[in-house]
Design a protein around this motif. Sequence first.
Motif, PDB file in Angstrom:
ATOM      1  N   GLY A  11       0.805  -1.226   0.000  1.00  0.00           N
ATOM      2  CA  GLY A  11       0.000   0.000   0.000  1.00  0.00           C
ATOM      3  C   GLY A  11       0.833   1.268   0.000  1.00  0.00           C
ATOM      4  N   ARG A  14      -0.202   5.996  -1.276  1.00  0.00           N
ATOM      5  CA  ARG A  14      -0.546   7.293  -0.670  1.00  0.00           C
ATOM      6  C   ARG A  14      -0.186   7.335   0.812  1.00  0.00           C
ATOM      7  NH1 ARG A  14      -6.436   6.042   0.993  1.00  0.00           N
ATOM      8  NH2 ARG A  14      -6.960   4.381  -0.436  1.00  0.00           N
ATOM      9  N   LEU A  36      -2.522  -0.745  -5.269  1.00  0.00           N
ATOM     10  CA  LEU A  36      -3.806  -1.180  -5.817  1.00  0.00           C
ATOM     11  C   LEU A  36      -4.060  -0.414  -7.115  1.00  0.00           C
ATOM     12  CD1 LEU A  36      -6.250  -2.996  -5.188  1.00  0.00           C
ATOM     13  CD2 LEU A  36      -7.208  -1.104  -3.859  1.00  0.00           C
ATOM     14  N   SER A  85      -4.451  -0.911   3.992  1.00  0.00           N
ATOM     15  CA  SER A  85      -5.584  -0.895   4.915  1.00  0.00           C
ATOM     16  C   SER A  85      -6.834  -0.408   4.210  1.00  0.00           C
ATOM     17  CB  SER A  85      -5.242   0.057   6.069  1.00  0.00           C
ATOM     18  OG  SER A  85      -6.328   0.192   6.954  1.00  0.00           O
ATOM     19  N   VAL A  86      -7.975  -0.822   4.741  1.00  0.00           N
ATOM     20  CA  VAL A  86      -9.258  -0.226   4.348  1.00  0.00           C
ATOM     21  C   VAL A  86      -9.940   0.287   5.618  1.00  0.00           C
ATOM     22  CG1 VAL A  86      -9.689  -1.367   2.147  1.00  0.00           C
ATOM     23  CG2 VAL A  86     -10.198  -2.594   4.254  1.00  0.00           C
TER      24      VAL A  86
HETATM   25  N1  LIG Z   1      -3.480   7.808   8.953  1.00  0.00           N
HETATM   26  C1  LIG Z   1      -3.776   7.635  10.226  1.00  0.00           C
HETATM   27  O1  LIG Z   1      -4.010   8.627  10.971  1.00  0.00           O
HETATM   28  C2  LIG Z   1      -3.852   6.227  10.799  1.00  0.00           C
HETATM   29  C3  LIG Z   1      -4.395   6.034  12.080  1.00  0.00           C
HETATM   30  C4  LIG Z   1      -4.442   4.743  12.590  1.00  0.00           C
HETATM   31  C5  LIG Z   1      -3.942   3.672  11.855  1.00  0.00           C
HETATM   32  N2  LIG Z   1      -3.433   3.896  10.621  1.00  0.00           N
HETATM   33  C6  LIG Z   1      -2.927   2.739   9.861  1.00  0.00           C
HETATM   34  O2  LIG Z   1      -1.731   3.092   9.187  1.00  0.00           O
HETATM   35  C7  LIG Z   1      -1.688   2.472   7.888  1.00  0.00           C
HETATM   36  C8  LIG Z   1      -1.570   3.526   6.797  1.00  0.00           C
HETATM   37  O3  LIG Z   1      -2.586   4.508   6.990  1.00  0.00           O
HETATM   38  P1  LIG Z   1      -3.011   5.510   5.824  1.00  0.00           P
HETATM   39  O4  LIG Z   1      -3.846   6.552   6.464  1.00  0.00           O
HETATM   40  O5  LIG Z   1      -1.794   5.885   5.020  1.00  0.00           O
HETATM   41  O6  LIG Z   1      -3.944   4.546   4.949  1.00  0.00           O
HETATM   42  P2  LIG Z   1      -4.768   4.899   3.603  1.00  0.00           P
HETATM   43  O7  LIG Z   1      -4.591   6.327   3.209  1.00  0.00           O
HETATM   44  O8  LIG Z   1      -6.134   4.383   3.792  1.00  0.00           O
HETATM   45  O9  LIG Z   1      -3.990   4.022   2.494  1.00  0.00           O
HETATM   46  C9  LIG Z   1      -4.159   2.643   2.508  1.00  0.00           C
HETATM   47  C10 LIG Z   1      -3.325   2.010   1.410  1.00  0.00           C
HETATM   48  O10 LIG Z   1      -3.792   0.646   1.321  1.00  0.00           O
HETATM   49  C11 LIG Z   1      -4.020   0.349  -0.045  1.00  0.00           C
HETATM   50  N3  LIG Z   1      -5.093  -0.631  -0.187  1.00  0.00           N
HETATM   51  C12 LIG Z   1      -6.401  -0.490   0.110  1.00  0.00           C
HETATM   52  N4  LIG Z   1      -7.093  -1.591  -0.221  1.00  0.00           N
HETATM   53  C13 LIG Z   1      -6.191  -2.455  -0.751  1.00  0.00           C
HETATM   54  C14 LIG Z   1      -6.278  -3.760  -1.302  1.00  0.00           C
HETATM   55  N5  LIG Z   1      -7.450  -4.411  -1.409  1.00  0.00           N
HETATM   56  N6  LIG Z   1      -5.156  -4.336  -1.771  1.00  0.00           N
HETATM   57  C15 LIG Z   1      -3.978  -3.697  -1.711  1.00  0.00           C
HETATM   58  N7  LIG Z   1      -3.803  -2.458  -1.203  1.00  0.00           N
HETATM   59  C16 LIG Z   1      -4.918  -1.845  -0.729  1.00  0.00           C
HETATM   60  C17 LIG Z   1      -4.407   1.661  -0.700  1.00  0.00           C
HETATM   61  O11 LIG Z   1      -4.170   1.571  -2.083  1.00  0.00           O
HETATM   62  P3  LIG Z   1      -4.707   2.687  -3.117  1.00  0.00           P
HETATM   63  O12 LIG Z   1      -3.928   3.927  -2.809  1.00  0.00           O
HETATM   64  O13 LIG Z   1      -4.376   2.148  -4.454  1.00  0.00           O
HETATM   65  O14 LIG Z   1      -6.169   2.826  -2.853  1.00  0.00           O
HETATM   66  C18 LIG Z   1      -3.519   2.655   0.039  1.00  0.00           C
HETATM   67  O15 LIG Z   1      -2.274   2.786  -0.609  1.00  0.00           O
HETATM   68  C19 LIG Z   1      -2.980   1.653   7.770  1.00  0.00           C
HETATM   69  O16 LIG Z   1      -2.730   0.318   8.148  1.00  0.00           O
HETATM   70  C20 LIG Z   1      -3.898   2.334   8.758  1.00  0.00           C
HETATM   71  O17 LIG Z   1      -4.922   1.476   9.253  1.00  0.00           O
HETATM   72  C21 LIG Z   1      -3.375   5.130  10.073  1.00  0.00           C
END
Ligand SMILES: NC(=O)c1ccc[n+]([C@@H]2O[C@H](COP(=O)([O-])OP(=O)(O)OC[C@H]3O[C@@H](n4cnc5c(N)ncnc54)[C@H](OP(=O)(O)O)[C@@H]3O)[C@@H](O)[C@H]2O)c1
Length: 240
Positions: A11, A14, A36, A85-86
């Motif tokens: 992932g 972004r 993705l 993540s989703v």
């Molecule tokens: N940001 C926060 O404040 C926060 C807080 C708590 C936990 N987290 C955790 O930290 C991690 C990163 O967070 P984030 O905010 O950067 O997440 P995000 O913006 O939701 O990005 C998720 C990534 O996962 C990819 N993805 C989604 N569905 C997929 C699938 N079916 N197969 C393969 N890849 C898939 C997306 O690909 P696409 O770009 O192609 O859609 C994207 O690159 C995650 O595990 C999240 O749960 C983040």
Amino acid sequence: MNPPRTLLITGIGRRIGQHLAAHYLAQGDRVIGTYLRHTSDVAALEAQGLIALPCDLTQAAEVERLAAGIAEHTSTLDALVHNASVWFDDAQCAQDADKISALYTVHVTAPIALTLRLQQALPAESRQGQAGRLVVFITDAQCLSGGSEHAHYFASKAAAESAARSLAKKLKPHTRVNTIAPGLILFHPHDTASAREHRLAQNLLPFEPGAAVIAQTLDYLLACPALDGARIKVDCGYTA
Ligand SMILES: NC(=O)c1ccc[n+]([C@@H]2O[C@H](COP(=O)([O-])OP(=O)(O)OC[C@H]3O[C@@H](n4cnc5c(N)ncnc54)[C@H](OP(=O)(O)O)[C@@H]3O)[C@@H](O)[C@H]2O)c1
């Protein structure tokens, strides 16, 4: 200067995954990243040296293809970071059961399968009791306490915490498995000013830390060989 390492990060298209990929590429490491959707951000990372591979983690055949083909890109793997993540809330899950399935597949089933399959395709080794590979699940600081709007999301992230502990036991001593449990790291562009203010007030440290703090934590996990089966919360002291 440390010798270059090879990391596989899921992932990277972004936000946090994109930052992690850029962070390690800038240090001279080799980064293999899954996406993705192939966007201009993925192309920009490729221009910096990223090996970008498509993989929809909800599709078992794509996970298998990723693992089976990894040796075409590298002969060593120092770290595997389950970042993809989703983020579906309970209302969305109630409308579409496939979203519930996607939460568990992306956060639990696919990371377990990928971790085990990569060990077959590219075995990690232990030297003098130390692990040759680090696996990190990025979970969520709130997943063990839960939240009223995201029962399925938090339950799937709690299952990922459990999976990490089991894999640490299963893969010792050649692989160590830890989790990074983020709280608020990055707001979404659509978050309103009042929602941001409300959320920040729940933290002892009321600021938006940004993806750099996850890279700092991963740096620590990579550097400290004694961390196994550990969970590091990075949440600005979330108190609610
Ligand atoms: N940001 C926060 O404040 C926060 C807080 C708590 C936990 N987290 C955790 O930290 C991690 C990163 O967070 P984030 O905010 O950067 O997440 P995000 O913006 O939701 O990005 C998720 C990534 O996962 C990819 N993805 C989604 N569905 C997929 C699938 N079916 N197969 C393969 N890849 C898939 C997306 O690909 P696409 O770009 O192609 O859609 C994207 O690159 C995650 O595990 C999240 O749960 C983040």
